[in-house]
Structure formats: structure tokens, C-alpha cells
Design a protein around this motif. Structure first.
Motif, PDB file in Angstrom:
ATOM      1  N   MET A  88       0.831  -1.196   0.000  1.00 25.49           N
ATOM      2  CA  MET A  88       0.000   0.000   0.000  1.00 25.49           C
ATOM      3  C   MET A  88       0.872   1.255   0.000  1.00 25.49           C
ATOM      4  N   VAL A  89       1.932   1.249   0.805  1.00 21.17           N
ATOM      5  CA  VAL A  89       2.838   2.392   0.859  1.00 21.17           C
ATOM      6  C   VAL A  89       3.547   2.577  -0.481  1.00 21.17           C
ATOM      7  N   ILE A  90       4.010   1.480  -1.051  1.00 21.19           N
ATOM      8  CA  ILE A  90       4.694   1.548  -2.353  1.00 21.19           C
ATOM      9  C   ILE A  90       3.764   2.128  -3.408  1.00 21.19           C
ATOM     10  N   ASP A  91       2.531   1.630  -3.484  1.00 20.41           N
ATOM     11  CA  ASP A  91       1.573   2.123  -4.476  1.00 20.41           C
ATOM     12  C   ASP A  91       1.180   3.570  -4.198  1.00 20.41           C
ATOM     13  N   GLY A  92       0.998   3.907  -2.928  1.00 20.80           N
ATOM     14  CA  GLY A  92       0.599   5.266  -2.573  1.00 20.80           C
ATOM     15  C   GLY A  92       1.623   6.294  -2.989  1.00 20.80           C
ATOM     16  N   PHE A  93       2.900   5.985  -2.777  1.00 23.14           N
ATOM     17  CA  PHE A  93       3.965   6.920  -3.112  1.00 23.14           C
ATOM     18  C   PHE A  93       4.475   6.759  -4.543  1.00 23.14           C
ATOM     19  N   SER A  94       3.751   5.990  -5.323  1.00 27.14           N
ATOM     20  CA  SER A  94       4.050   5.915  -6.755  1.00 27.14           C
ATOM     21  C   SER A  94       3.267   6.981  -7.517  1.00 27.14           C
ATOM     22  N   ASN A  95       2.394   7.682  -6.806  1.00 24.44           N
ATOM     23  CA  ASN A  95       1.589   8.766  -7.387  1.00 24.44           C
ATOM     24  C   ASN A  95       2.314  10.097  -7.160  1.00 24.44           C
ATOM     25  N   PRO A  96       2.757  10.776  -8.233  1.00 21.77           N
ATOM     26  CA  PRO A  96       3.510  12.035  -8.088  1.00 21.77           C
ATOM     27  C   PRO A  96       2.764  13.119  -7.311  1.00 21.77           C
TER      28      PRO A  96
END
Length: 238
Positions: free
Chosen positions: A162-170
Motif C-alpha cells: 500500500m505504501v509503495i503504491d501510494g507513493f508511486s503517485n507524483p
């Protein structure tokens, strides 16, 4: 904080009506937030240790006090931030009114500094609400899409992914960086003020207190932004 809410509790009302009481509220809530940030950062940095370690940490938090612990912490954090911002705004408005008749360059500069603290405080409050909705309440991360298993094979939420996906959004990262920068700007001034209100700052200790304030702010800033930068810019976990 509304007048009705304050007057409903006589002790709270007396503290709130006193400028010293409100300064104490700002200092104590600030102290609580300083402690929370250090603990929160140490937990968040487990994302670099790996999926299992981070998910073990997330699972421990969610199972604390049979699931009630995390909600107590969430509500407590929100109450502390609201009290901190509300007391700061109230003190600043009171100070501004008393200084209008005695304008002086030093007091004008102090007012500008206070205004900056209010703006950064409100931004941080907005960020806390967004952060809770985004990563804690999981508005955009439904549990059925993020599944991991613990060492016993039991299904659990994959907080690491979830953290990885969340911070993949600029856009999320941009907002996070702005909020963290404002938070640490707030800390560099606020920690020193907290020491002063609690009577722990003197002319002799002022340089040390200033160094601690700025050092703590830099440490928190570097620690928190290292996560989104590593994910978005350097591709960690992706």
C-alpha cells in the motif's frame, strides 16, 4: 474549539480563558506531537527493511488492545493537532489585538512569524486528515486488493505494498513533500518555543535549544521524505 464546548467543562474553560493556559496547551500538545513523530518515523522506516518486517509492524499496531489501540491513537492524534492549532490561533489573535496600539518593528516581525506558524499548522492539520483517509482508513486501498500472509499463513493486509503504491503517485508525493517541509519549518521554531513555555530555556541554554530544534526538524524531514523519494524517484519496491 467552540465556546459551548469550552464552557461545558469549568476547568477547561478556566485554562482556555487564560493566555498562560493556552500557551501550556500549545506546549504540551507540541510535546506529544514531537514524541509521536519520532515514534511514527521509526516505524515507517521499516518499509526499507522489507515487506514482512513492515507488515508485522502494521499488524501489531492494528491488533493492539484487540484493535482498539490504533483507533485510540488516531482519535488522540487528531484531538491533539486540533487543540494545538486552535490554541495557537487564539493566542495569535489575542497578541495581534494587543499589539496594534503599540506597533514596533520587533513585534511586527513576531506577528509575521506567528502568522507563518498558523499557516503551517493548518496545512499540517489538513495533511493529517488526508493521511488518515489515504493510508489509515484506506479510502483508496481496499483490503481485498492488498493481501499478504503472516508467518503462520494467516491472511493480513499488505501495508507495505500500500505504501509503495501510494507513493508511486507524483501528486501524493508532492503534497507529502510540501506538508513535511512545512511541518519541519514549524518544528524548527515550535520546539524552541515549547522549551521556553515549559521553563526549560534560558539565555545560557538558548543556543543548545536552538540547535536541538533545528537538528530534530532536519532529522524528521530527511527521514520522512526518504520514503516517497526512494519509491517515486529511485523505484524502490516497484
Amino acid at each position: 474549539m467552540s465556546a459551548a464546548a469550552v464552557t461545558s467543562f469549568p476547568i477547561v474553560s478556566r485554562v482556555w480563558k487564560s493566555s498562560i493556559g493556552r500557551k501550556l496547551i500549545v506546549a504540551l500538545t507540541g510535546l506529544a506531537l514531537v514524541g509521536f513523530l519520532a515514534g511514527h518515523l521509526s516505524g515507517n522506516l521499516l518499509v526499507f527493511v522489507g515487506r514482512e518486517a513492515f507488515n508485522d509492524y502494521a499488524q501489531m499496531l492494528h491488533e493492539l488492545l484487540h484493535g482498539a489501540g490504533v483507533w485510540i491513537a488516531r482519535i488522540g492524534l487528531l484531538v491533539v493537532v486540533v487543540l494545538h492549532v486552535a490554541a495557537t490561533i487564539s493566542l495569535t489573535r489575542e497578541n495581534r489585538a494587543s499589539r496594534q496600539a503599540y506597533a514596533h518593528p520587533t513585534t511586527i516581525q513576531t506577528t509575521k512569524s506567528a502568522k507563518g506558524m498558523i499557516f503551517s499548522g493548518l496545512t499540517i492539520l489538513a495533511f493529517v486528515i488526508f493521511h488518515l483517509l489515504h493510508f489509515t482508513v484506506r479510502v483508496t486501498f481496499p483490503a481485498d486488493r492488498y493481501v499478504d500472509r503472516d508467518k503462520f499463513g494467516e491472511q493480513r493486509f499488505d501495508a507495505w505494498q500500500m505504501v509503495i503504491d501510494g507513493f508511486s503517485n507524483p501528486l501524493v508525493v508532492l503534497f507529502y513533500l510540501i506538508a513535511m517541509t512545512m511541518l519541519c519549518s514549524h518544528l524548527s521554531h515550535g520546539v524552541g518555543s515549547m522549551f521556553q513555555t515549559l521553563g526549560l530555556r534560558s539565555k545560557k541554554s538558548a543556543p543548545v535549544v536552538t540547535a536541538i530544534s533545528k537538528g530534530y526538524a532536519v532529522l524528521i524531514w530527511v527521514g520522512f521524505i526518504s520514503i516517497p523519494i526512494s519509491i517515486l524517484v529511485f523505484g524502490y519496491g516497484r
